[in-house]
Motif scaffolding. Structure first.
Motif: not given
Length: 439
Positions: A143-153
């Protein structure tokens, strides 16, 4: 003539503005968020590469901890309060929890993701790489892409000034792919966060069908079962006799066949993943390996099977479990049978409240000029951490990246989905965070 020319120019400008859907319904702060996401995408990809290149298989305690350190630094740079919750008691690394205290009385938003992957250190190497519009690597979508989406948001919200006012709690587990035991300890912090929240947003992978992004409001359960049969050992010449009976393997096969014919119902799947039998047989504690010994002319004394079943509601879980127990209890003469269950992940059933949040997400899509996200069939999603809070709070699933091949070598994501999902998440969180809490 000059006035007519000005009128024509003004009309043309109005047409251009009307044809620019991305700004159609966004407030100035939301437009600023969208722009911040676009400008931050390359930095987000660089962070994603660092996360992917650090192995963090669920059992890799050191690797999961290192990923937690990297993500923690990003959250603290945004001004969030963070803490690491060690999980040595469950045989896992731990969880990263962060909070942001916004306006008192406004909604509390729970963000859920995970730091671990299915790829343990002995898995084939697959470092971060880009190939046109796609990127790949171990755990890049789950889910590393999901974590990065969260951080970017969250970074976009900070740029636009909405983060400060938003009440947030973030729980990034370190064992989503292989939950530690006892599960009550492993998920205690997440469950507690769910009780405090007004809405939960799950940043696992975005579901897509026919090239379209889908909205998810449900996840099915993840339950496992172990079936054991026993029979009277002896010479094979006596098989099926009144004295010898059918033996353990025939009885095992009969029960599994009855499962296949009597259990099917809507939203249920069930599987047999491992079978062993013979004069002796055993499964390891994890249920991934079996040993057996026997001969062609000996009636087998032991039969073993290991499998799972997935449901959409707790009521369905209880009903299916009772049906399986009843089938097992009707074992053949001269044999015995027993079944044990482990309810690893509860179900997240669809609710009117979660459906209402999907409608709000689609309002964000409209204002961004994106297509509406239809509701995904729950059969097309597996189990996940948000289900542990589903009985206490409604929410949405799948705010992470879109891609292919999760849990398998060659896992990839669509690079453009990072920005698309981060814009949706930033605007949705900012809007939800401005609503009054009902708790």
């Amino acid at each position: 003539m000059q006035n007519r020319a000005l009128l024509i120019a003004a009309t043309a400008l109005a047409c251009i503005v009307a044809a620019a859907p991305a700004a159609a319904g966004l407030s100035p702060a939301e437009a600023k968020m969208a722009a911040a996401v676009d400008s931050g995408q390359e930095d987000a990809l660089a962070l994603l590469a660092r996360l992917v290149n650090q192995n963090s298989g669920s059992l890799n305690i050191d690797g999961v901890t290192k990923v937690g350190v990297m993500v923690r630094a990003e959250l603290e740079a945004l001004g969030l309060q963070t803490r690491w919750v060690p999980m040595q008691a469950t045989g896992r690394a731990g969880h990263l929890i962060a909070t942001n205290a916004g306006r008192k009385g406004d909604k509390q938003i729970l963000l859920i993701g995970h730091l671990d992957t299915v790829f343990e250190p002995d898995a084939p190497a697959d470092p971060f790489h880009r190939d046109g519009d796609m990127a790949g690597g171990q755990g890049i979508g789950d889910d590393k892409g999901g974590v990065v989406v969260m951080l970017l948001a969250l970074k976009a919200m900070k740029t636009a000034g909405t983060l400060k006012a938003t009440n947030l709690e973030i729980v990034l587990t370190g064992d989503e792919e292989r939950v530690g035991s006892p599960i009550e300890v492993a998920r205690a912090d997440l469950v507690a966060a769910g009780k405090r929240a007004d809405v939960a947003l799950d940043f696992e992978g975005l579901a897509q069908e026919g090239g379209k992004d889908m909205g998810s409001i449900a996840r099915r359960s993840g339950n496992s079962w172990r079936l054991q049969t026993s029979g009277k050992g002896g010479h094979s010449s006596g098989i099926f006799s009144a004295n010898a009976g059918d033996g353990a393997i025939f009885e095992l096969a009969r029960i599994i066949a009855v499962f296949r014919t009597q259990l099917p119902e809507p939203n249920l799947t069930f599987n047999v993943g491992l079978v062993a039998g013979g004069a002796t047989a055993a499964l390891d504690n994890d249920g991934v390996r079996a040993t057996a010994a026997g001969k062609s002319n000996i009636i087998p004394a032991v039969g073993l099977a290991y499998g799972d079943f997935r449901t959409l509601s707790q009521e369905q879980t209880d009903r299916v479990r009772a049906k399986m127990q009843a089938i097992v209890a009707r074992h053949a003469p001269r044999t015995d049978a027993s079944i044990e269950f482990s309810e690893n992940y509860p179900p997240m059933a669809p609710t009117p409240g979660s459906r209402a949040y999907l409608a709000k997400l689609n309002m964000v899509n409209r204002d961004l000029g994106l297509a509406e996200m239809a509701e995904l069939d729950p059969l097309k999603r597996g189990a996940g951490d948000i289900a542990f809070v589903a009985k206490d709070v409604d929410g949405l699933v799948g705010l992470g990246t879109g891609g292919k091949g999760a849990h398998a070598p060659g896992e990839t994501i669509e690079i453009a989905s990072i920005a698309r999902q981060a814009k949706r998440a930033a605007i949705l969180m900012s809007r939800l965070g401005a609503e009054k809490s009902l708790k």
